[in-house]
Design an enzyme around this catalytic site. Structure first.
Site, PDB file in Angstrom:
ATOM      1  N   LYS A   1       0.817  -1.219   0.000  1.00 39.87           N
ATOM      2  CA  LYS A   1       0.000   0.000   0.000  1.00 39.87           C
ATOM      3  C   LYS A   1       0.845   1.262   0.000  1.00 39.87           C
ATOM      4  O   LYS A   1       0.488   2.251  -0.630  1.00 39.87           O
ATOM      5  CB  LYS A   1      -0.929   0.017   1.218  1.00 39.87           C
TER       6      LYS A   1
ATOM      7  N   LYS B   1      -4.720  -9.375  -6.445  1.00 34.73           N
ATOM      8  CA  LYS B   1      -6.019  -9.711  -5.833  1.00 34.73           C
ATOM      9  C   LYS B   1      -7.088  -8.702  -6.258  1.00 34.73           C
ATOM     10  O   LYS B   1      -6.766  -7.552  -6.580  1.00 34.73           O
ATOM     11  CB  LYS B   1      -5.878  -9.826  -4.315  1.00 34.73           C
TER      12      LYS B   1
ATOM     13  N   LYS C   1     -11.075  -3.333  -3.738  1.00 35.05           N
ATOM     14  CA  LYS C   1     -12.030  -2.239  -3.954  1.00 35.05           C
ATOM     15  C   LYS C   1     -11.330  -0.978  -4.423  1.00 35.05           C
ATOM     16  O   LYS C   1     -11.956  -0.061  -4.913  1.00 35.05           O
ATOM     17  CB  LYS C   1     -12.867  -1.979  -2.697  1.00 35.05           C
TER      18      LYS C   1
END
Ligand code: TYM
Length: 339
Positions: A118, A201, A204
């Protein structure tokens, strides 16, 4: 010294940053619903304090939190049998997280792959909260003496870290106060991949909406996304071994298996040798038939935000009843003077 008997208690959470995806549904929510029928206490949480580790527009965060609650209720979480609430309503999460920030080691956080993913190359600019995130997640679970945590594959490392924090706390203070939590990662949908790139993966927050199925997508959108999903030219193999090194094909078979509660073997037995022109429309029809009732109910619930807020508030009251004595005892163990 044993302070508590650890009765089976399930805790899990979802971040309200963006809408719910098929990954959330197959990797977590479906399992959470099923666990209500097992002999456990179940606590499910919209983890809004985790969401703000990256910037969230306040109005979108409020809407996202309600959307998570609506999604869970629509999928079958029953507030009569499970505790459903949003994290920030129970201030004990933040307080226990502080204690855990002082138990966890910097090196442990640095090894977390999700932080690396991230924060990317720009980790100096990431929020301190994003770095400390796994310590708050450990607090979420251990504040309730959670023994079982149903999650997708991507959260395994965080649940393992939760065990490390519990073990170090128990060891440092000479107590047996926090349980060593088990991750529950079961079934074919525990790692749903991006529809355009089978090495990533489904998330969202991915760049393109075409790479994920959102719980609120309509039937046409779902059909279009599966039709355009990346695959290789070969038909489906005769056995699951034939899916090795075919990430995109394996992903679509796993999604089918997750939606029908079957194994990938059973899906391959039905579709061995089938081409994508057969399999993709069948998968799209299946996904629509499973998701449409949930998304219709979600939309209905979202028309009455006040009712959702009431449900979350009542859930928070119940959560606090469990959390408060555990935090009080933690403070006592640590040596904080309190009344
Ligand atoms: P979050 O919000 O990213 O995801 C919520 C749940 O959905 C699962 N999931 C997936 N499963 C399979 N395939 C996918 N593509 C996929 N994407 C998401 C996740 O594994 C997760 O179970 N850190 C957590 C939230 C959290 C939490 C907790 C979880 C905070 N505190 C305490 C358990 C216990 C997260 O970001 O999940």
């Amino acid at each position: 010294m044993t302070d508590v008997q650890f009765t089976p208690r399930v805790f899990s959470g979802i971040k309200p940053s963006g809408g719910l995806t098929l990954g959330n549904y197959l990797g977590a929510i479906k399992r959470w619903v099923a666990m209500q029928d097992e002999a456990t206490e179940n606590i499910y949480c919209a983890v809004d304090m985790h969401a703000v580790t990256v910037w969230q527009d306040p109005a979108a965060l409020r809407q996202g939190t309600r959307e998570i609650a609506a999604g869970l209720l629509a999928a079958g979480i029953d507030p009569g049998r499970s505790i459903l609430f949003n994290q920030s309503r129970v201030h004990q999460h933040a307080e226990l997280a502080w204690v855990f920030n002082c138990v966890a080691r910097v090196g442990w956080m640095t090894r977390m792959t999700q932080f690396k993913d991230k924060a990317g190359a720009n980790s100096e600019k990431a929020s301190l909260g994003l770095y400390a995130y796994p310590s708050l997640m450990a607090a979420d679970i251990l504040l309730y003496h959670g023994t079982h945590v149903p999650v997708g594959e991507d959260q395994k490392q965080h649940v393992e870290l939760t065990r490390d924090i519990a073990a170090k706390f128990n060891h440092d203070y000479g107590v047996d106060f926090f349980p060593l939590t088990q991750p529950v990662i079961e079934g074919p949908g525990t790692r749903v991949m991006n529809l355009r790139d089978g090495s990533k993966k489904m998330s969202k927050s991915g760049d393109s909406d075409m790479e994920r199925i959102n719980m609120l997508d309509d039937a046409d959108t779902i059909a279009k996304k599966f039709k355009k999903a990346k695959t290789d030219p070969a038909p489906l193999p005769e056995t699951v071994d034939g899916l090795t090194d075919r990430a995109e094909a394996k992903n679509l078979v796993d999604i089918y298996a997750g939606l029908t509660d079957q194994t990938a073997e059973a899906v391959i037995a039905d579709y061995a040798g089938a081409g994508w022109g057969t399999f993709k429309p069948a998968l799209a029809d299946l996904a629509v038939s499973k998701l449409a009732p949930v998304s219709d109910e979600m939309k209905r619930l979202l028309n009455d935000p006040a009712e959702i807020d009431r449900t979350l508030e009542q859930g928070a009251d119940k959560a606090r009843d469990i959390a408060a004595p555990i935090l009080d005892r933690t403070y006592e163990i640590v040596g904080f003077l309190s009344s």
